[in-house]
Design a protein around this motif. Structure first.
Motif, mmCIF file in Angstrom:
data_model
loop_
_atom_site.group_PDB
_atom_site.id
_atom_site.type_symbol
_atom_site.label_atom_id
_atom_site.label_comp_id
_atom_site.label_asym_id
_atom_site.label_seq_id
_atom_site.Cartn_x
_atom_site.Cartn_y
_atom_site.Cartn_z
ATOM 1 N N SER A 161 17.556 -6.154 -7.882
ATOM 2 C CA SER A 161 16.323 -5.736 -6.840
ATOM 3 C C SER A 161 17.410 -4.842 -5.692
ATOM 4 O O SER A 161 16.713 -3.938 -5.422
ATOM 5 C CB SER A 161 15.766 -7.036 -6.169
ATOM 6 O OG SER A 161 14.865 -6.554 -5.372
ATOM 7 N N LEU A 164 18.149 -1.554 -7.400
ATOM 8 C CA LEU A 164 17.179 -0.554 -7.151
ATOM 9 C C LEU A 164 17.014 0.010 -5.864
ATOM 10 O O LEU A 164 16.728 1.316 -5.678
ATOM 11 C CB LEU A 164 15.988 -1.089 -7.590
ATOM 12 C CG LEU A 164 15.915 -1.664 -9.235
ATOM 13 C CD1 LEU A 164 14.664 -2.202 -9.786
ATOM 14 C CD2 LEU A 164 15.881 -0.223 -10.002
ATOM 15 N N GLU A 165 16.824 -0.756 -4.924
ATOM 16 C CA GLU A 165 16.861 -0.291 -3.449
ATOM 17 C C GLU A 165 18.059 0.521 -2.860
ATOM 18 O O GLU A 165 17.552 1.783 -2.357
ATOM 19 C CB GLU A 165 16.600 -1.553 -2.528
ATOM 20 C CG GLU A 165 15.282 -2.104 -2.643
ATOM 21 C CD GLU A 165 15.163 -2.945 -1.220
ATOM 22 O OE1 GLU A 165 15.727 -3.113 -0.427
ATOM 23 O OE2 GLU A 165 14.130 -4.195 -1.456
ATOM 24 N N ASP A 168 17.483 4.023 -4.617
ATOM 25 C CA ASP A 168 16.375 4.692 -3.786
ATOM 26 C C ASP A 168 16.821 5.154 -2.502
ATOM 27 O O ASP A 168 16.016 5.368 -1.692
ATOM 28 C CB ASP A 168 15.307 3.624 -3.454
ATOM 29 C CG ASP A 168 14.083 3.607 -4.626
ATOM 30 O OD1 ASP A 168 14.239 4.283 -5.542
ATOM 31 O OD2 ASP A 168 13.537 2.671 -4.863
ATOM 32 N N ALA A 169 18.167 4.862 -2.251
ATOM 33 C CA ALA A 169 18.924 5.159 -1.006
ATOM 34 C C ALA A 169 18.245 4.288 0.225
ATOM 35 O O ALA A 169 18.298 4.916 1.421
ATOM 36 C CB ALA A 169 18.698 6.692 -0.774
ATOM 37 N N LEU A 170 17.587 3.086 0.075
ATOM 38 C CA LEU A 170 17.261 2.246 1.157
ATOM 39 C C LEU A 170 18.306 1.271 1.409
ATOM 40 O O LEU A 170 18.059 0.654 2.593
ATOM 41 C CB LEU A 170 15.890 1.476 0.622
ATOM 42 C CG LEU A 170 14.579 2.428 0.111
ATOM 43 C CD1 LEU A 170 13.567 1.796 -0.586
ATOM 44 C CD2 LEU A 170 14.248 3.426 1.366
ATOM 45 N N SER B 138 10.702 10.116 -5.940
ATOM 46 C CA SER B 138 10.005 8.897 -5.830
ATOM 47 C C SER B 138 10.761 7.872 -5.632
ATOM 48 O O SER B 138 12.104 7.648 -5.536
ATOM 49 C CB SER B 138 8.934 8.552 -7.185
ATOM 50 O OG SER B 138 10.309 7.905 -7.973
ATOM 51 N N ILE B 139 10.229 7.028 -4.864
ATOM 52 C CA ILE B 139 11.099 5.458 -4.032
ATOM 53 C C ILE B 139 10.245 4.688 -4.468
ATOM 54 O O ILE B 139 8.918 4.568 -4.334
ATOM 55 C CB ILE B 139 11.148 5.860 -2.442
ATOM 56 C CG1 ILE B 139 11.918 7.024 -2.037
ATOM 57 C CG2 ILE B 139 11.766 4.552 -2.003
ATOM 58 C CD1 ILE B 139 11.972 7.215 -0.800
ATOM 59 N N GLY B 140 10.954 3.319 -4.941
ATOM 60 C CA GLY B 140 10.190 1.972 -5.153
ATOM 61 C C GLY B 140 9.388 2.347 -6.397
ATOM 62 O O GLY B 140 9.642 2.991 -7.301
ATOM 63 N N HIS B 142 8.792 0.150 -8.568
ATOM 64 C CA HIS B 142 9.774 -0.379 -9.556
ATOM 65 C C HIS B 142 8.966 -1.780 -10.425
ATOM 66 O O HIS B 142 9.646 -2.334 -11.341
ATOM 67 C CB HIS B 142 10.998 -1.061 -9.382
ATOM 68 C CG HIS B 142 11.780 0.194 -8.737
ATOM 69 N ND1 HIS B 142 11.978 1.325 -9.095
ATOM 70 C CD2 HIS B 142 12.509 0.183 -7.607
ATOM 71 C CE1 HIS B 142 12.550 2.363 -8.292
ATOM 72 N NE2 HIS B 142 12.923 1.660 -7.576
ATOM 73 N N LEU B 146 10.590 -7.409 -9.425
ATOM 74 C CA LEU B 146 11.837 -6.506 -9.184
ATOM 75 C C LEU B 146 11.705 -5.683 -7.861
ATOM 76 O O LEU B 146 12.800 -5.494 -7.001
ATOM 77 C CB LEU B 146 12.423 -5.624 -10.099
ATOM 78 C CG LEU B 146 13.342 -6.369 -11.335
ATOM 79 C CD1 LEU B 146 13.712 -5.275 -12.108
ATOM 80 C CD2 LEU B 146 14.621 -6.911 -10.346
ATOM 81 N N SER B 235 12.064 1.551 6.445
ATOM 82 C CA SER B 235 13.272 2.088 5.776
ATOM 83 C C SER B 235 12.833 3.219 4.721
ATOM 84 O O SER B 235 13.512 4.075 4.765
ATOM 85 C CB SER B 235 14.147 0.874 5.017
ATOM 86 O OG SER B 235 13.490 0.464 3.790
ATOM 87 N N ARG B 239 13.592 7.075 4.843
ATOM 88 C CA ARG B 239 14.204 7.828 3.902
ATOM 89 C C ARG B 239 13.527 9.229 3.618
ATOM 90 O O ARG B 239 14.179 10.258 3.317
ATOM 91 C CB ARG B 239 14.213 6.903 2.524
ATOM 92 C CG ARG B 239 14.698 7.558 1.155
ATOM 93 C CD ARG B 239 16.113 7.953 1.232
ATOM 94 N NE ARG B 239 16.362 8.748 0.154
ATOM 95 C CZ ARG B 239 17.366 9.700 0.134
ATOM 96 N NH1 ARG B 239 18.221 9.747 1.257
ATOM 97 N NH2 ARG B 239 17.824 10.118 -1.109
#
Lengths: 292, 292
Positions: A161, A164-165, A168-170, B138-140, B142, B146, B235, B239
């Motif tokens: 997890s 994946l963040e 996503d560059a988070l 795209s972000i997140g 997933h 997760l 966050s 981003r």
């Protein structure tokens, strides 16, 4: 009728162990056989039980028909769930008497050499059991991902997890992200999600060693995951304390790692495991016979 | 050949909407039909598309054979996954041209009235999309558990997980626990785990309103869940900002709740949704025609 033989069986997902004792507590024989989880395969579990029993009798130089003179305690995973308990209760077992309980119960009895106490397990999953004043109280073990915090599957899932963040560059791309991507052989979030879609707890658990190793090297993402798990386990230890457990032991593949991370005060509350789960199973059946 | 008609279709899990525009941007007709998620049922999705198109033509007083003169953009959930994209690409569609993109893309185009920008969706799941300098990021999204942090399924799952820890006496028994137990009609951890064993995201999501309501009443467990989700969304907004999105809009069933919890500085970074996803779909196909 005087009981002569007590057999304790520890049935697990990969193997099954047995310990045969005389009425006077003498170790007569032992056995080791295959998978024994009624929730996975009931037929395999039943034949592992017969197999391990025959081995214990043979190693004790007793004739196989002695099986009908055994008072047995089966400690099995899954029998806290009514459907599996019913299934096991209906097995045509050839013993003199059969007492069914959970793997946790016999592990707890074993850890404290047949006396009361509590255990915390951190393997692929996590759970705890207090055995105090003749009463069993279980904590956690609700299964991943709802519970089982601080187990190996939980550690691996948190690592994935986080990865994946980070993709996503988070979150910062720390070494944890590199090692998880290397283990999964991709650094595409979409491919990671595709792979993880049908992950079992065991598959998540395979990523746990990465988190453990990096936390020891003070990698910040791994440390933050481990801190959360550690605080959960510390709250479990406090709860076992409140329940009145004198001795508390930690078992499971991750136990030694958590102990490295616990503060001194928590460590002092923990006691070493004294005996095996199959020893604990024998203790359970002896206790029942004594109380009859 | 001069293109005459542009049709934008927004296909979702429960319904499908269409907007028919002339070359000059005049709204000619609209349509509304049934489920249109190729990942759930491809046949149903295809017939919903034909149905909604015929409705749009009829409401525009155009003869049905005009279907072969339409330049169409289909915005569909699931088509970011190659297998569903291939499936949709192989549909025998009677349009003049068909352009396939995601539901997120058309929602983003719609939110900013056909211009660039970014959106964050918080419904049952959560995800975000930036559309900047002709590029989609795209972000997140997933999937639960997760990712999809701060979506309804995530809120419900966190509520259930907290409830189990409270029933284990590891967390305080706050009103969240009472309301979750009431919703599930049990306060046995074992029964809760049994019920949740096969929960889909939608079923977890049904518990989200409890968390939302209690967080508004400052219930501490609900507030702590909501705080975690809020920081995640903040966050994501940072981003999207870094990616260069000028306008950022929030959509989905939970959007208005998060906006109540965001600090003023975050709120000022958000802009209202201007048009519908089907408007966005028309904008996508017009853009493609202009670029040809």
């Amino acid at each position: 009728m005087k009981r002569k033989f007590f057999l304790g069986i520890d049935g697990g997902g990969t193997k099954c162990k047995a310990r045969l004792e005389s009425f006077d507590g003498e170790l007569l024989g032992e056995g080791l056989s295959g998978p024994c989880n009624p929730a996975q395969s009931a037929d395999t579990a039943l034949s592992s039980i017969i197999d391990v029993t025959n081995q214990a009798l043979t190693s004790a130089n007793l004739p196989l028909p002695t099986i009908s003179e055994l008072d047995v305690c089966l400690g099995l995973a899954g029998v806290n769930i009514p459907v599996y308990r019913n299934l096991v209760e209906n097995w045509p077992l050839p013993f003199l008497s059969t007492h069914i309980t959970t793997d946790l119960h016999i592990a707890c009895m074993g850890a404290h050499a047949g006396k009361e106490g509590a255990i915390i397990i951190s393997g692929t999953g996590s759970s705890a059991l207090a055995n105090v004043n003749g009463e069993l109280s279980s904590i956690g073990g609700h299964g991943f991902p709802l519970g089982d915090k601080a187990g190996g599957a939980w550690l691996g899932w948190r690592a994935l997890s986080y990865t994946l963040e980070a993709l996503d560059a988070l979150q910062p791309k720390t070494p944890l992200v590199d090692l998880v991507c290397e283990a999964l052989n991709t650094n595409s979030a979409q491919e990671i999600v595709g792979q993880a879609l049908h992950y079992t707890s065991n598959e998540y658990g395979k990523l746990a060693p990465i988190v453990v190793q990096l936390a020891k090297e003070k990698e910040p993402a791994a440390v933050s995951i481990v801190e959360e798990g550690k605080h959960y386990l510390m709250s479990v230890i406090s709860r076992l304390d409140t329940l009145g457990a004198k001795r508390i032991s930690m078992i499971g593949g991750l136990a030694s790692h958590w102990c490295e991370w616990f503060p001194e005060a928590t460590l002092q509350r923990l006691s070493p495991v004294m005996c095996s789960p199959e020893y604990g199973a024998v203790a359970v059946v002896k206790q029942i016979m004594k109380d009859l």
